[in-house]
Design a protein around this motif. Structure first.
Motif, PDB file in Angstrom:
ATOM      1  N   ARG A 118       0.817  -1.208   0.000  1.00  0.00           N
ATOM      2  CA  ARG A 118       0.000   0.000   0.000  1.00  0.00           C
ATOM      3  C   ARG A 118       0.861   1.272   0.000  1.00  0.00           C
ATOM      4  O   ARG A 118       0.376   2.361  -0.297  1.00  0.00           O
ATOM      5  CB  ARG A 118      -0.942  -0.002   1.195  1.00  0.00           C
ATOM      6  CG  ARG A 118      -2.009  -1.103   1.152  1.00  0.00           C
ATOM      7  CD  ARG A 118      -2.954  -1.006   2.321  1.00  0.00           C
ATOM      8  NE  ARG A 118      -3.698   0.267   2.316  1.00  0.00           N
ATOM      9  CZ  ARG A 118      -4.533   0.633   3.294  1.00  0.00           C
ATOM     10  NH1 ARG A 118      -4.714  -0.168   4.340  1.00  0.00           N
ATOM     11  NH2 ARG A 118      -5.176   1.786   3.214  1.00  0.00           N
ATOM     12  N   LEU A 119       2.123   1.124   0.338  1.00  0.00           N
ATOM     13  CA  LEU A 119       3.016   2.281   0.336  1.00  0.00           C
ATOM     14  C   LEU A 119       3.343   2.746  -1.081  1.00  0.00           C
ATOM     15  O   LEU A 119       3.708   3.902  -1.287  1.00  0.00           O
ATOM     16  CB  LEU A 119       4.314   1.956   1.077  1.00  0.00           C
ATOM     17  CG  LEU A 119       4.266   1.990   2.612  1.00  0.00           C
ATOM     18  CD1 LEU A 119       5.546   1.407   3.192  1.00  0.00           C
ATOM     19  CD2 LEU A 119       4.072   3.423   3.099  1.00  0.00           C
ATOM     20  N   ASP A 120       3.209   1.845  -2.046  1.00  0.00           N
ATOM     21  CA  ASP A 120       3.602   2.181  -3.420  1.00  0.00           C
ATOM     22  C   ASP A 120       2.876   3.422  -3.934  1.00  0.00           C
ATOM     23  O   ASP A 120       3.449   4.241  -4.652  1.00  0.00           O
ATOM     24  CB  ASP A 120       3.331   0.997  -4.351  1.00  0.00           C
ATOM     25  CG  ASP A 120       4.225  -0.203  -4.042  1.00  0.00           C
ATOM     26  OD1 ASP A 120       5.240   0.008  -3.358  1.00  0.00           O
ATOM     27  OD2 ASP A 120       3.900  -1.320  -4.477  1.00  0.00           O
ATOM     28  N   SER A 121       1.596   3.554  -3.558  1.00  0.00           N
ATOM     29  CA  SER A 121       0.794   4.658  -4.099  1.00  0.00           C
ATOM     30  C   SER A 121       1.078   5.997  -3.419  1.00  0.00           C
ATOM     31  O   SER A 121       0.584   7.035  -3.882  1.00  0.00           O
ATOM     32  CB  SER A 121      -0.695   4.332  -3.979  1.00  0.00           C
ATOM     33  OG  SER A 121      -1.073   4.234  -2.612  1.00  0.00           O
ATOM     34  N   VAL A 122       1.825   5.992  -2.327  1.00  0.00           N
ATOM     35  CA  VAL A 122       2.093   7.251  -1.610  1.00  0.00           C
ATOM     36  C   VAL A 122       3.573   7.591  -1.583  1.00  0.00           C
ATOM     37  O   VAL A 122       4.006   8.447  -0.812  1.00  0.00           O
ATOM     38  CB  VAL A 122       1.537   7.204  -0.165  1.00  0.00           C
ATOM     39  CG1 VAL A 122       0.030   7.057  -0.167  1.00  0.00           C
ATOM     40  CG2 VAL A 122       2.196   6.107   0.646  1.00  0.00           C
ATOM     41  N   MET A 123       4.365   6.922  -2.428  1.00  0.00           N
ATOM     42  CA  MET A 123       5.785   7.251  -2.488  1.00  0.00           C
ATOM     43  C   MET A 123       5.966   8.606  -3.171  1.00  0.00           C
ATOM     44  O   MET A 123       5.299   8.920  -4.172  1.00  0.00           O
ATOM     45  CB  MET A 123       6.559   6.176  -3.234  1.00  0.00           C
ATOM     46  CG  MET A 123       6.467   4.800  -2.575  1.00  0.00           C
ATOM     47  SD  MET A 123       6.881   4.823  -0.801  1.00  0.00           S
ATOM     48  CE  MET A 123       8.631   5.179  -0.878  1.00  0.00           C
ATOM     49  N   LEU A 124       6.860   9.404  -2.634  1.00  0.00           N
ATOM     50  CA  LEU A 124       7.021  10.791  -3.070  1.00  0.00           C
ATOM     51  C   LEU A 124       8.134  10.952  -4.092  1.00  0.00           C
ATOM     52  O   LEU A 124       9.103  10.188  -4.114  1.00  0.00           O
ATOM     53  CB  LEU A 124       7.325  11.675  -1.859  1.00  0.00           C
ATOM     54  CG  LEU A 124       6.169  11.859  -0.872  1.00  0.00           C
ATOM     55  CD1 LEU A 124       6.682  12.377   0.462  1.00  0.00           C
ATOM     56  CD2 LEU A 124       5.122  12.812  -1.456  1.00  0.00           C
ATOM     57  N   SER A 125       7.986  11.977  -4.915  1.00  0.00           N
ATOM     58  CA  SER A 125       9.018  12.386  -5.859  1.00  0.00           C
ATOM     59  C   SER A 125       9.450  13.808  -5.513  1.00  0.00           C
ATOM     60  O   SER A 125       8.660  14.607  -4.987  1.00  0.00           O
ATOM     61  CB  SER A 125       8.485  12.358  -7.298  1.00  0.00           C
ATOM     62  OG  SER A 125       8.098  11.039  -7.658  1.00  0.00           O
ATOM     63  N   ASP A 126      10.703  14.116  -5.777  1.00  0.00           N
ATOM     64  CA  ASP A 126      11.215  15.449  -5.500  1.00  0.00           C
ATOM     65  C   ASP A 126      10.346  16.496  -6.200  1.00  0.00           C
ATOM     66  O   ASP A 126      10.065  16.391  -7.396  1.00  0.00           O
ATOM     67  CB  ASP A 126      12.654  15.558  -6.008  1.00  0.00           C
ATOM     68  CG  ASP A 126      13.359  16.792  -5.486  1.00  0.00           C
ATOM     69  OD1 ASP A 126      13.506  16.912  -4.263  1.00  0.00           O
ATOM     70  OD2 ASP A 126      13.759  17.640  -6.315  1.00  0.00           O
ATOM     71  N   GLY A 127       9.878  17.494  -5.442  1.00  0.00           N
ATOM     72  CA  GLY A 127       9.046  18.543  -6.011  1.00  0.00           C
ATOM     73  C   GLY A 127       7.556  18.356  -5.800  1.00  0.00           C
ATOM     74  O   GLY A 127       6.765  19.223  -6.197  1.00  0.00           O
ATOM     75  N   ASP A 128       7.138  17.244  -5.159  1.00  0.00           N
ATOM     76  CA  ASP A 128       5.712  17.040  -4.874  1.00  0.00           C
ATOM     77  C   ASP A 128       5.213  18.084  -3.882  1.00  0.00           C
ATOM     78  O   ASP A 128       5.922  18.441  -2.925  1.00  0.00           O
ATOM     79  CB  ASP A 128       5.470  15.643  -4.297  1.00  0.00           C
ATOM     80  CG  ASP A 128       5.412  14.565  -5.377  1.00  0.00           C
ATOM     81  OD1 ASP A 128       5.346  14.930  -6.567  1.00  0.00           O
ATOM     82  OD2 ASP A 128       5.436  13.369  -5.035  1.00  0.00           O
ATOM     83  N   LEU A 129       4.002  18.555  -4.097  1.00  0.00           N
ATOM     84  CA  LEU A 129       3.395  19.546  -3.208  1.00  0.00           C
ATOM     85  C   LEU A 129       2.489  18.841  -2.205  1.00  0.00           C
ATOM     86  O   LEU A 129       1.586  18.092  -2.587  1.00  0.00           O
ATOM     87  CB  LEU A 129       2.588  20.560  -4.020  1.00  0.00           C
ATOM     88  CG  LEU A 129       1.886  21.673  -3.229  1.00  0.00           C
ATOM     89  CD1 LEU A 129       2.897  22.527  -2.477  1.00  0.00           C
ATOM     90  CD2 LEU A 129       1.055  22.542  -4.173  1.00  0.00           C
TER      91      LEU A 129
END
Length: 424
Positions: free
Chosen positions: A273-284
């Protein structure tokens, strides 16, 4: 004399360095609108202006004036040089009169250096304090020579002056940046790189909107117009007890000044379930639950060096390609948007209110095009660079003073060569 001290130095108790006179026990019956100010701890720490005065006469020991050393010994441990003019000293404060063989300016620095050690010894469940008798248990080293005492004080005073001057500049830069931010988010920067004049001076450059007057080239409407998707809530699994190579943000990572990686947690291993909330640099990111004052804080995520997800109490916003996440965070942090967020937050307790994706999408904003957004960000970046530079400078000065104090107030580094050179 201690063998650790250089020749001509001595170790003395703080109580022997001066006379510590407690202030007067003022009560409501003494208060008046006229007379000398009554100085309490709040006035010493600068958290409050003068509120009460006393028009009568008291023994001179309770009167203070510019340059007097004041030691707050109850509630908040602090030592200051009073610079507020003639006043009456309230109880829980000592007026410190240096002994004849102790330089007043040096005593100020010695007492301030001793406060950190005193705080370890404070007692009292609701009112921490240092008794006058306990000052006998704290000691300080100082030279016997009055000239050497004065020279040490002069060096430390010079560093204090530099620190205070830089702090004043930082405060001014912060005020300038805040004013600039307001102008940029309401008037913007035209194609020539100039901040537009106010609407009252150039009415032809503005148009009416739901938010009042905005530049003619801007658009006003619900935030959803500048989002490519609905805000998405995060996920909060149980924190892992040990390092797994993957982390999660804590709610404290969103602050009043943006994203700060100051509350990272270990994510559990192999949780799909963590896959859908992994962040990318620059996410707001925006917090969706907190106190009314803190709900809706925003920040642009900066890569922390490991895979990282965001929690259920945050939501991720995806701006359109015509919208900068960096610019949008400034808009959402502006007083006008903060008021909207706080007004629409719902909850039965002020300690925890929430905002929904719908509330966020319906926030009314005014937006320039992408090119003007970039010009505004450049102007803000320049202001931030100046502020960061001065902040680093004052931090370096504080570190320098700490090291110099440790050297000079232990006799490890002597100023006698300076005195000899001055004599010659």
């Amino acid at each position: 004399m201690s063998e650790d001290l250089p020749a001509g130095w001595q170790s003395r108790s703080l109580s022997s360095l001066g006379e510590y006179s407690n202030g007067y026990a003022f009560s409501k019956r003494h208060w008046a609108e006229h007379g000398l100010p009554i100085v309490r701890i709040a006035q010493i720490t600068g958290t409050q202006g003068v509120e009460d005065r006393y028009p009568g006469l008291l023994p001179s020991g309770f009167r203070i004036t510019d340059g007097d050393l004041i030691f707050s010994w109850s509630g908040t441990l602090s030592v200051v040089k009073w610079q507020g003019g003639p006043a009456w000293l309230n109880q829980h404060l000592f007026k410190v009169t240096p002994s004849e063989d102790v330089d007043r300016r040096l005593l100020f620095h010695v007492l301030r250096a001793s406060v950190a050690e005193m705080e370890k010894r404070t007692h009292g469940s609701t009112m921490k304090h240092i008794k006058r008798s306990e000052l006998e248990e704290f000691s300080a080293a100082l030279p016997l020579c009055g000239q050497e005492q004065a020279q040490i004080a002069e060096i430390l005073d010079t560093l204090d002056t530099a620190i205070h001057g830089t702090e004043a500049l930082i405060a001014k830069l912060k005020a300038v940046k805040q004013g600039l931010l307001h102008d940029l988010l309401t008037r913007g920067i035209d194609a020539n790189g100039e901040v537009r004049p106010p609407q009252s001076e150039a009415p032809d450059l503005y148009k009416s909107s739901l938010l009042g007057w905005i530049p003619c080239d801007w658009e006003a409407g619900p935030l959803q117009l500048w989002l490519s998707d609905k805000p998405k809530n995060g996920y909060s699994p149980k924190e892992a007890e040990e390092w797994t190579g993957c982390q999660m943000l804590g709610l404290g990572c969103l602050t009043g000044v943006g994203f700060e990686p100051n509350q990272l947690k270990n994510a559990p291993f192999a949780d799909a379930r963590l896959d859908s909330v992994m962040l990318s640099d620059g996410d707001l990111l925006m917090s969706r639950a907190n106190t009314r004052q803190l709900v809706g804080l925003v920040g642009v995520y900066s890569d922390v060096g490991t895979p990282c997800g965001y929690p259920d109490l945050m939501m991720r916003l995806k701006p359109t390609v015509e919208t900068s996440a960096q610019y949008l965070q400034f808009v959402l942090r502006s007083p006008m948007l903060r008021r909207q967020i706080q007004a629409h937050a719902v909850g039965t307790s002020e300690s925890m209110v929430k905002i929904s994706g719908r509330i966020v999408r319906d926030l009314v904003v005014a937006m320039p095009d992408r090119q003007e957004q970039a010009r505004i960000l450049d102007a803000l970046s320049a202001a931030s660079t100046n502020l960061d530079s001065e902040s680093k400078a004052v931090s370096a000065l504080r570190d320098l003073k700490f090291g110099v104090m440790d050297d000079l107030l232990t006799g490890r580094v002597r100023v006698t060569p300076l005195l000899d050179a001055a004599t010659a």
